[in-house]
Write a protein that holds these residues in place. Structure first.
Motif, PDB file in Angstrom:
ATOM      1  N   PRO A   1       0.793  -1.227   0.000  1.00 56.01           N
ATOM      2  CA  PRO A   1       0.000   0.000   0.000  1.00 56.01           C
ATOM      3  C   PRO A   1       0.828   1.280   0.000  1.00 56.01           C
ATOM      4  O   PRO A   1       0.368   2.324  -0.469  1.00 56.01           O
ATOM      5  CB  PRO A   1      -0.832  -0.122   1.279  1.00 56.01           C
ATOM      6  CG  PRO A   1      -0.057  -1.032   2.162  1.00 56.01           C
ATOM      7  CD  PRO A   1       0.613  -2.008   1.242  1.00 56.01           C
TER       8      PRO A   1
ATOM      9  N   ASP B   1       1.566   3.164   2.537  1.00 56.29           N
ATOM     10  CA  ASP B   1       0.922   4.132   3.427  1.00 56.29           C
ATOM     11  C   ASP B   1       1.668   4.325   4.737  1.00 56.29           C
ATOM     12  O   ASP B   1       1.139   4.945   5.668  1.00 56.29           O
ATOM     13  CB  ASP B   1      -0.509   3.659   3.745  1.00 56.29           C
ATOM     14  CG  ASP B   1      -1.382   3.565   2.508  1.00 56.29           C
ATOM     15  OD1 ASP B   1      -1.183   4.383   1.596  1.00 56.29           O
ATOM     16  OD2 ASP B   1      -2.237   2.668   2.454  1.00 56.29           O
TER      17      ASP B   1
ATOM     18  N   ASP C   1      -6.850   2.349  -0.149  1.00 57.15           N
ATOM     19  CA  ASP C   1      -6.343   1.137  -0.790  1.00 57.15           C
ATOM     20  C   ASP C   1      -7.422   0.070  -0.946  1.00 57.15           C
ATOM     21  O   ASP C   1      -7.517  -0.577  -1.973  1.00 57.15           O
ATOM     22  CB  ASP C   1      -5.173   0.561   0.006  1.00 57.15           C
ATOM     23  CG  ASP C   1      -3.939   1.441  -0.081  1.00 57.15           C
ATOM     24  OD1 ASP C   1      -3.404   1.590  -1.191  1.00 57.15           O
ATOM     25  OD2 ASP C   1      -3.544   1.999   0.953  1.00 57.15           O
TER      26      ASP C   1
ATOM     27  N   VAL D   1      -2.185   0.790   6.821  1.00 55.09           N
ATOM     28  CA  VAL D   1      -2.912   0.822   5.561  1.00 55.09           C
ATOM     29  C   VAL D   1      -3.960   1.926   5.640  1.00 55.09           C
ATOM     30  O   VAL D   1      -4.565   2.167   6.702  1.00 55.09           O
ATOM     31  CB  VAL D   1      -3.577  -0.546   5.253  1.00 55.09           C
ATOM     32  CG1 VAL D   1      -4.624  -0.905   6.300  1.00 55.09           C
ATOM     33  CG2 VAL D   1      -4.172  -0.564   3.852  1.00 55.09           C
TER      34      VAL D   1
END
Length: 458
Positions: free
Chosen positions: A272, A274, A308, A304
């Motif tokens: 992801p 993130d 996503d 996350v």
């Protein structure tokens, strides 16, 4: 008697006068004291026309002491001068200087000739999975392959080191290293060309390191000697990444690049990107004549965002410990080992055999617990012949309801080799390896490999 004493004192004075370039501060102070003592004795001789037996004996004893000390200091100065000369000579031979920066070039040239077979499917021609062991890619469920042979010089690497004198007593050092592994390029038909890739690039100033190098969570010194790129891959912490590291004596602490790898409900992998907090690693190293050990701990913030998966944001804690080292056995043999366990360590172990975490229907992260390790023993048959026998193991506690049963549950491997060094820094090695991977559904596949390697380090 008086003339012989004076001659001895004058000789001592000459011995005291050693070359200035071979002295350090502590030696200079001792020489000054001896010179003063010699001068006082000579002055005492000049002022006395007659001396009784006790005075003669006293001066003779003092003179003998001065002679002994100055002779010892002369020997010390000669050794110091020789050491200074050797260092200067080594510096002239090792690299070159431009201004106040010294450059050193190094690396090695390596050829790998290998043949391998798999029990559960064919590995693609030209794929990196045929260059070295990647446990998660051992085929399962297909037809057994034949023995496939490949030659490669891709492990060849080159590095450039620099050391710059800043004038403050603390040099600024740097290291840049490249090789040609896991990169695209020419095919095996004509050119066998491969693009270079960055392995390491960092600078060191005092106790601080800035740049890309081996993770602080990994102990490179514990890795066994193998013809394969890593060798005991299933049980090995293996990661290079950018970081900021501080070292104080035996203790190290680092903030390293974060990256969360997620297993989807279908068994796929998502990155992801993130992450908001760096991975924090602390490590303690201890060594001696007996060998060395390292204890490392890591804390991670797995993360996350809702963009996503269209679900809620979530952060989960990842953590782990790794104990590793090299224990000397006898005069030359050694035992190497590593044991690692923790939650959310996926990408750090065995080239990412499993991922850091799974994700449930609500978007919550469920870190995957893993444990792994290896042991290797190296024995020297003679000054130029040695062998290593090693085995490693990996196990994951996958949340099967979130990952499916098609992900790796276990992996292990073992190898034995024979390495001959016909000349300094030149090795020729032959190795046999067996590796296996098991899925959560109980199916498995194996890989066998025979590898001949030659390497010259410069």
């Amino acid at each position: 008697m008086r003339k012989s004493v004076r001659a001895s004192l004058l000789a001592a004075t000459c011995l005291v006068a050693v070359p200035a370039h071979a002295q350090d501060a502590s030696v200079d102070e001792r020489l000054d004291r001896l010179e003063a003592l010699v001068g006082a004795l000579i002055e005492r001789l000049d002022q006395q026309d007659t001396m009784n037996t006790e005075q003669q004996a006293e001066i003779a004893a003092t003179t003998e002491m001065v002679m002994a000390q100055t002779t010892a200091m002369r020997d010390e100065q000669e050794q110091l001068a020789a050491q200074v000369g050797n260092v200067a000579e080594a510096q002239e031979q090792d690299g070159f200087s431009v201004g106040n920066t010294r450059f050193t070039l190094g690396g090695y040239v390596k050829l790998d000739a290998l043949t391998l077979r798999t029990s559960g499917g064919q590995l693609p021609d030209g794929a990196i999975t045929r260059d070295f062991l990647i446990p998660s890619t051992i085929p399962i469920g297909g037809e057994a392959s034949g023995w496939d042979t490949d030659f490669s010089a891709r492990q060849t690497r080159v590095y450039l080191d620099t050391s710059t004198d800043l004038g403050n007593g603390t040099p600024l050092r740097s290291h840049v290293e490249i090789d040609f592994m896991v990169t695209p390029g020419g095919d095996e038909r004509i050119s066998n060309s491969y693009e270079p890739r960055l392995r390491q690039a960092y600078l060191v100033y005092g106790d601080w390191l800035f740049g890309q190098t081996w993770s602080t969570f990994q102990n490179v010194g514990a890795l066994p000697e193998s013809m394969d790129f890593i060798g005991t891959t299933p049980g090995t912490v293996f990661d290079r990444q950018p970081m900021i590291r501080y070292t104080s004596g035996n203790f190290q602490i680092a903030a390293e690049q974060p990256e969360t790898t997620i297993t989807t409900p279908t068994g796929g992998r998502v990155l992801p990107g993130d992450d908001t907090m760096p991975d924090i690693v602390a490590r303690y190293n201890q060594g001696g004549d007996w060998g060395s050990v390292s204890l490392a701990g890591i804390v991670r913030a797995l993360h996350v965002d809702e963009d996503d998966f269209g679900l809620t944001d979530d952060t989960a804690l990842g953590y782990g410990l790794s104990l590793s080292g090299r224990i000397n056995v006898g005069e030359r043999d050694d035992l190497r080992f590593m044991a690692t366990a923790g939650d959310g360590l996926g990408r750090y172990i065995g080239l990412n055999i499993v991922n850091d975490t799974a994700i449930d229907a609500a978007g919550d992260l469920d870190p995957i617990f893993t444990y792994s390790g290896f042991a290797a023993f190296r024995h020297w048959w003679s000054d130029d012949l040695r062998s290593t026998i090693a085995a490693s193991y990996f196990r994951a506690d996958n949340p099967v309801l979130l990952t499916s049963d098609q992900v790796t549950d276990e992996s292990w491997n073992a190898f034995v080799n024979l390495v001959w060094s016909p000349a300094t820094r030149f090795d020729v090695g032959l190795e046999y390896m067996y590796a296996e991977r098991m899925l959560e559904d109980g199916r498995s596949g194996n890989l066998q490999k025979v590898q001949l390697s030659t390497r010259y380090a410069f």
